[in-house]
Write a protein that holds these residues in place. Structure first.
Motif, PDB file in Angstrom:
ATOM      1  N   SER A 127       0.716  -1.368   0.043  1.00 34.21           N
ATOM      2  CA  SER A 127       0.059   0.046  -0.097  1.00 34.21           C
ATOM      3  C   SER A 127       0.830   1.174   0.069  1.00 34.21           C
ATOM      4  N   ASP A 128       0.437   2.171  -0.584  1.00 30.91           N
ATOM      5  CA  ASP A 128       1.134   3.696  -0.729  1.00 30.91           C
ATOM      6  C   ASP A 128       1.044   4.255   0.806  1.00 30.91           C
ATOM      7  N   ARG A 129       0.256   3.926   1.618  1.00 32.52           N
ATOM      8  CA  ARG A 129       0.051   4.412   2.939  1.00 32.52           C
ATOM      9  C   ARG A 129       1.253   4.487   3.757  1.00 32.52           C
ATOM     10  N   PRO A 130       2.121   3.584   3.807  1.00 32.09           N
ATOM     11  CA  PRO A 130       3.183   3.489   4.771  1.00 32.09           C
ATOM     12  C   PRO A 130       4.279   4.352   4.363  1.00 32.09           C
ATOM     13  N   TYR A 131       4.443   4.744   3.219  1.00 32.71           N
ATOM     14  CA  TYR A 131       5.422   5.616   2.493  1.00 32.71           C
ATOM     15  C   TYR A 131       5.607   6.865   2.890  1.00 32.71           C
ATOM     16  N   ASP A 132       6.667   7.356   3.519  1.00 27.09           N
ATOM     17  CA  ASP A 132       6.889   8.711   3.951  1.00 27.09           C
ATOM     18  C   ASP A 132       7.522   9.575   2.755  1.00 27.09           C
ATOM     19  N   TYR A 133       8.292   8.982   1.982  1.00 28.04           N
ATOM     20  CA  TYR A 133       9.003   9.656   1.026  1.00 28.04           C
ATOM     21  C   TYR A 133       8.994   9.381  -0.234  1.00 28.04           C
ATOM     22  N   TRP A 134       8.844   9.905  -1.356  1.00 30.68           N
ATOM     23  CA  TRP A 134       8.727   9.797  -2.628  1.00 30.68           C
ATOM     24  C   TRP A 134       9.656  10.475  -3.776  1.00 30.68           C
ATOM     25  N   GLY A 135       9.961   9.882  -4.893  1.00 29.94           N
ATOM     26  CA  GLY A 135      10.933  10.461  -5.934  1.00 29.94           C
ATOM     27  C   GLY A 135       9.732  11.029  -6.736  1.00 29.94           C
ATOM     28  N   GLN A 136      10.499  11.735  -7.769  1.00 30.39           N
ATOM     29  CA  GLN A 136       9.688  12.681  -8.705  1.00 30.39           C
ATOM     30  C   GLN A 136       9.126  11.839  -9.859  1.00 30.39           C
ATOM     31  N   GLY A 137       9.531  10.599 -10.063  1.00 26.76           N
ATOM     32  CA  GLY A 137       9.154   9.565 -11.048  1.00 26.76           C
ATOM     33  C   GLY A 137       9.960   9.690 -12.391  1.00 26.76           C
ATOM     34  N   THR A 138       9.871   8.530 -12.835  1.00 23.70           N
ATOM     35  CA  THR A 138      10.509   8.446 -14.300  1.00 23.70           C
ATOM     36  C   THR A 138       9.778   7.882 -15.170  1.00 23.70           C
ATOM     37  N   GLN A 139       9.596   8.124 -16.551  1.00 24.86           N
ATOM     38  CA  GLN A 139       8.361   7.712 -17.305  1.00 24.86           C
ATOM     39  C   GLN A 139       8.953   6.595 -18.026  1.00 24.86           C
ATOM     40  N   VAL A 140       8.080   5.382 -18.144  1.00 23.42           N
ATOM     41  CA  VAL A 140       8.199   4.294 -18.978  1.00 23.42           C
ATOM     42  C   VAL A 140       7.453   4.114 -20.021  1.00 23.42           C
ATOM     43  N   THR A 141       7.758   4.106 -21.289  1.00 17.22           N
ATOM     44  CA  THR A 141       6.665   3.885 -22.318  1.00 17.22           C
ATOM     45  C   THR A 141       7.012   2.548 -23.114  1.00 17.22           C
TER      46      THR A 141
END
Length: 124
Positions: A107-121
């Motif tokens: 689940s995404d609920r426990p996560y405190d820190y996130w990156g900005q993301g990278t696109q995969v196509t």
């Protein structure tokens, strides 16, 4: 604070492979379980894979099981997502996330820190 920076995304054809990396800084990396999530256009963010602090336990979404592998190198403060046999439905922005917790990693609920993301196509 933990800073996360993803890399390795790109445009590939169906059946190809990619390896995503997520470099962490700011706190002791080995104190955090790590997860990969993705979000496709018009869809909610979904769980992809997670790995415990030592790397001893991994878990995967059914949709990627057998094709993706999550791993980590605590000496390099980096978590990886090796993606093989890519399908067009894998197209999304991929995010890595960090949590000091040890439960509900799908689940995404426990996560405190996130990156900005990278696109995969993935093209068909």
């Amino acid at each position: 604070q933990v800073q996360l920076v993803e890399s390795g995304g790109g445009l590939v054809q169906a059946g190809a492979s990619l390896r995503l990396s997520c470099a962490a800084s700011g706190r002791t990396f080995s104190n955090y379980a790590m997860g990969w999530f993705r979000q496709a256009p018009g869809k909610e963010r979904e769980f992809v894979a997670a790995i415990t602090r030592t790397g001893g336990i991994t878990s995967y979404a059914d949709s990627v099981k057998g094709r993706f592998t999550i791993s980590r190198d605590n000496a390099k403060n980096t978590v990886y997502l090796q993606m093989s046999s890519l399908k067009p439905e894998d197209t999304a922005v991929y995010y890595c996330a960090a949590t000091p917790r040890t439960y509900a990693l799908h689940s995404d609920r426990p996560y405190d820190y996130w990156g900005q993301g990278t696109q995969v196509t993935v093209s068909s």
